[in-house]
Design a protein around this motif. Structure first.
Motif, PDB file in Angstrom:
ATOM      1  N   CYS A   1       0.867  -1.178   0.000  1.00 47.47           N
ATOM      2  CA  CYS A   1       0.000   0.000   0.000  1.00 47.47           C
ATOM      3  C   CYS A   1       0.906   1.231   0.000  1.00 47.47           C
ATOM      4  CB  CYS A   1      -0.878  -0.005   1.250  1.00 47.47           C
ATOM      5  SG  CYS A   1      -1.801   1.519   1.534  1.00 47.47           S
ATOM      6  N   LEU A   2       0.600   2.209  -0.833  1.00 49.51           N
ATOM      7  CA  LEU A   2       1.373   3.440  -0.827  1.00 49.51           C
ATOM      8  C   LEU A   2       1.061   4.235   0.432  1.00 49.51           C
ATOM      9  CD1 LEU A   2       1.087   4.598  -4.544  1.00 49.51           C
ATOM     10  CD2 LEU A   2       2.974   3.381  -3.443  1.00 49.51           C
ATOM     11  N   LEU A   3       2.062   4.916   0.959  1.00 52.47           N
ATOM     12  CA  LEU A   3       1.917   5.644   2.213  1.00 52.47           C
ATOM     13  C   LEU A   3       0.732   6.613   2.175  1.00 52.47           C
ATOM     14  CD1 LEU A   3       2.915   6.353   5.033  1.00 52.47           C
ATOM     15  CD2 LEU A   3       4.597   7.889   3.977  1.00 52.47           C
ATOM     16  N   LYS A   4       0.542   7.309   1.067  1.00 54.97           N
ATOM     17  CA  LYS A   4      -0.527   8.295   0.976  1.00 54.97           C
ATOM     18  C   LYS A   4      -1.922   7.658   1.066  1.00 54.97           C
ATOM     19  CE  LYS A   4      -0.793   8.376  -4.103  1.00 54.97           C
ATOM     20  NZ  LYS A   4      -2.200   7.948  -4.202  1.00 54.97           N
ATOM     21  N   ASP A   5      -1.998   6.354   0.796  1.00 58.96           N
ATOM     22  CA  ASP A   5      -3.294   5.657   0.804  1.00 58.96           C
ATOM     23  C   ASP A   5      -3.521   4.836   2.071  1.00 58.96           C
ATOM     24  OD1 ASP A   5      -3.846   6.569  -1.822  1.00 58.96           O
ATOM     25  OD2 ASP A   5      -2.638   4.937  -2.655  1.00 58.96           O
ATOM     26  N   PHE A   6      -2.576   4.879   2.997  1.00 60.08           N
ATOM     27  CA  PHE A   6      -2.662   4.008   4.172  1.00 60.08           C
ATOM     28  C   PHE A   6      -3.811   4.425   5.086  1.00 60.08           C
ATOM     29  CE2 PHE A   6      -1.423   2.821   8.527  1.00 60.08           C
ATOM     30  CZ  PHE A   6      -1.356   1.454   8.348  1.00 60.08           C
ATOM     31  N   ASP A   7      -4.578   3.426   5.540  1.00 56.73           N
ATOM     32  CA  ASP A   7      -5.714   3.636   6.439  1.00 56.73           C
ATOM     33  C   ASP A   7      -5.205   3.721   7.880  1.00 56.73           C
ATOM     34  OD1 ASP A   7      -8.048   3.665   7.867  1.00 56.73           O
ATOM     35  OD2 ASP A   7      -8.739   1.685   7.228  1.00 56.73           O
ATOM     36  N   ILE A   8      -5.314   4.896   8.491  1.00 64.21           N
ATOM     37  CA  ILE A   8      -4.765   5.096   9.833  1.00 64.21           C
ATOM     38  C   ILE A   8      -5.728   4.672  10.939  1.00 64.21           C
ATOM     39  CG2 ILE A   8      -3.308   7.018   9.067  1.00 64.21           C
ATOM     40  CD1 ILE A   8      -5.426   8.866  10.473  1.00 64.21           C
ATOM     41  N   SER A   9      -6.922   4.229  10.599  1.00 66.32           N
ATOM     42  CA  SER A   9      -7.952   3.977  11.610  1.00 66.32           C
ATOM     43  C   SER A   9      -7.638   2.778  12.506  1.00 66.32           C
ATOM     44  CB  SER A   9      -9.314   3.774  10.950  1.00 66.32           C
ATOM     45  OG  SER A   9      -9.317   2.616  10.128  1.00 66.32           O
ATOM     46  N   LYS A  10      -6.877   1.801  11.995  1.00 65.39           N
ATOM     47  CA  LYS A  10      -6.575   0.608  12.786  1.00 65.39           C
ATOM     48  C   LYS A  10      -5.290   0.774  13.584  1.00 65.39           C
ATOM     49  CE  LYS A  10      -8.705  -2.593   9.460  1.00 65.39           C
ATOM     50  NZ  LYS A  10      -8.461  -3.762   8.576  1.00 65.39           N
ATOM     51  N   LYS A  11      -5.275   0.175  14.786  1.00 69.67           N
ATOM     52  CA  LYS A  11      -4.033   0.137  15.549  1.00 69.67           C
ATOM     53  C   LYS A  11      -2.993  -0.626  14.722  1.00 69.67           C
ATOM     54  CE  LYS A  11      -3.837  -0.758  19.907  1.00 69.67           C
ATOM     55  NZ  LYS A  11      -3.970  -1.432  21.222  1.00 69.67           N
ATOM     56  N   THR A  12      -1.820  -0.044  14.559  1.00 72.97           N
ATOM     57  CA  THR A  12      -0.850  -0.614  13.631  1.00 72.97           C
ATOM     58  C   THR A  12       0.552  -0.668  14.213  1.00 72.97           C
ATOM     59  OG1 THR A  12      -2.116   0.258  11.742  1.00 72.97           O
ATOM     60  CG2 THR A  12       0.181  -0.371  11.331  1.00 72.97           C
ATOM     61  N   ALA A  13       1.207  -1.804  13.955  1.00 77.60           N
ATOM     62  CA  ALA A  13       2.627  -1.961  14.268  1.00 77.60           C
ATOM     63  C   ALA A  13       3.390  -1.962  12.954  1.00 77.60           C
ATOM     64  CB  ALA A  13       2.869  -3.263  15.026  1.00 77.60           C
ATOM     65  N   PHE A  14       4.272  -0.988  12.777  1.00 76.13           N
ATOM     66  CA  PHE A  14       5.080  -0.887  11.561  1.00 76.13           C
ATOM     67  C   PHE A  14       6.398  -1.623  11.777  1.00 76.13           C
ATOM     68  CE2 PHE A  14       2.457   3.007  11.555  1.00 76.13           C
ATOM     69  CZ  PHE A  14       1.812   2.846  10.333  1.00 76.13           C
ATOM     70  N   VAL A  15       6.690  -2.570  10.894  1.00 78.46           N
ATOM     71  CA  VAL A  15       7.886  -3.402  11.044  1.00 78.46           C
ATOM     72  C   VAL A  15       8.968  -2.950  10.077  1.00 78.46           C
ATOM     73  CG1 VAL A  15       8.800  -5.755  11.057  1.00 78.46           C
ATOM     74  CG2 VAL A  15       6.398  -5.342  11.664  1.00 78.46           C
ATOM     75  N   PHE A  16      10.159  -2.717  10.619  1.00 80.27           N
ATOM     76  CA  PHE A  16      11.325  -2.365   9.815  1.00 80.27           C
ATOM     77  C   PHE A  16      12.369  -3.456   9.981  1.00 80.27           C
ATOM     78  CE2 PHE A  16       9.137   1.482  10.977  1.00 80.27           C
ATOM     79  CZ  PHE A  16       9.118   2.232   9.803  1.00 80.27           C
ATOM     80  N   GLY A  17      12.920  -3.912   8.856  1.00 85.71           N
ATOM     81  CA  GLY A  17      13.837  -5.038   8.896  1.00 85.71           C
ATOM     82  C   GLY A  17      15.302  -4.650   8.861  1.00 85.71           C
ATOM     83  N   GLU A  18      16.140  -5.676   8.918  1.00 81.50           N
ATOM     84  CA  GLU A  18      17.599  -5.532   8.934  1.00 81.50           C
ATOM     85  C   GLU A  18      18.088  -4.714   7.740  1.00 81.50           C
ATOM     86  OE1 GLU A  18      21.643  -6.369   8.116  1.00 81.50           O
ATOM     87  OE2 GLU A  18      20.162  -7.582   7.064  1.00 81.50           O
ATOM     88  N   GLU A  19      19.150  -3.945   7.955  1.00 80.97           N
ATOM     89  CA  GLU A  19      19.582  -2.927   7.007  1.00 80.97           C
ATOM     90  C   GLU A  19      19.824  -3.443   5.586  1.00 80.97           C
ATOM     91  OE1 GLU A  19      21.061  -1.416  11.052  1.00 80.97           O
ATOM     92  OE2 GLU A  19      20.725  -3.333  10.065  1.00 80.97           O
ATOM     93  N   THR A  20      20.484  -4.581   5.459  1.00 84.97           N
ATOM     94  CA  THR A  20      20.831  -5.054   4.114  1.00 84.97           C
ATOM     95  C   THR A  20      19.827  -6.050   3.550  1.00 84.97           C
ATOM     96  OG1 THR A  20      22.256  -6.767   5.106  1.00 84.97           O
ATOM     97  CG2 THR A  20      23.297  -4.677   4.459  1.00 84.97           C
ATOM     98  N   GLU A  21      19.298  -6.922   4.397  1.00 88.86           N
ATOM     99  CA  GLU A  21      18.392  -7.971   3.941  1.00 88.86           C
ATOM    100  C   GLU A  21      16.921  -7.571   3.991  1.00 88.86           C
ATOM    101  OE1 GLU A  21      19.423 -10.777   2.601  1.00 88.86           O
ATOM    102  OE2 GLU A  21      21.530 -10.263   2.938  1.00 88.86           O
TER     103      GLU A  21
END
Length: 223
Positions: free
Chosen positions: A120-140
């Protein structure tokens, strides 16, 4: 349950200006969004995300340590580690699963940040739900487990030759966007009264030198 007398004792060590500031900042804190860092190897990256969470009022940060130990650079964090509630997952071979299970029990959907095909593109993201954003390891990037178990994927549009952003930059862009929209919405995003009281108490305690000794002496005198 917070002991009111102990809270008053801690308050006596701080100026009125400082206490007012704490309450003002807490009023803008939210747990509607949270951040998960999965196996971040560089302390400056994890510290920059921690600092970003503080700046944009995201109170909780979850760190998953399957391959790498999460370390904080005090130079980069600028003291933000004192104000953020960090939850570490490091006891099991699949700490990501444990983290996800805990988040889902708390009502969060899991959104992985990735240039995935069905992102989903950031501009279209639905903010209404409680959300955990996951960011992964730098290279992989995010692990296969995250790819298979996330509820969705979020993508920051890019038009240059470089295909990815540093995770701290990506986190800053996403959190600035979603928290701004959140505060302009009708969503009940603020902490509950009880959560505010607990956080205020924790901040008071963390701001006082030898607070554990003060609390122990208080307990002994009132036992």
């Amino acid at each position: 349950m917070i002991d009111k007398e102990l809270l008053n004792l801690f308050e006596s060590y701080l100026t009125d200006k400082r206490k007012t500031l704490y309450k003002k900042v807490i009023a803008d804190r939210t747990c509607h969004f949270t951040v998960v860092l999965e196996d971040i190897s560089q302390p400056h990256n994890a510290s920059a995300v921690l600092r970003t969470c503080d700046i944009f009022g995201v109170q909780d940060l979850h760190t998953v340590e399957n391959k790498y130990i999460n370390r904080i650079s005090k130079y980069v964090a600028k003291g933000s580690q004192k104000w953020i509630t960090s939850k570490r997952y490091k006891s099991d071979g699949n700490n990501t699963r444990i983290c996800f299970d805990n988040l889902r029990e708390e009502g969060y959907q899991i959104i992985a940040t990735s240039p995935h095909n069905d992102s989903c593109l950031l501009k279209d993201f639905d903010i209404s739900k409680k959300t955990a954003f996951v960011f992964g390891e730098e290279t992989e990037g995010i692990s296969d487990f995250v790819k298979e178990n996330a509820d969705g994927f979020l993508n920051i549009p890019m038009v240059g030759f470089t295909e990815s952003l540093n995770i701290s930059v990506a986190a800053a862009i996403i959190l600035q966007d979603v928290t701004t929209k959140l505060r302009m919405s009708d969503i009940d995003w603020q902490l509950s009264k009880e959560e505010k009281e607990e956080l205020y108490f924790d901040w008071l305690k963390n701001s006082i030198k030898n607070s554990d000794v003060i609390e122990e002496n208080f307990t002994n005198l009132n036992f």
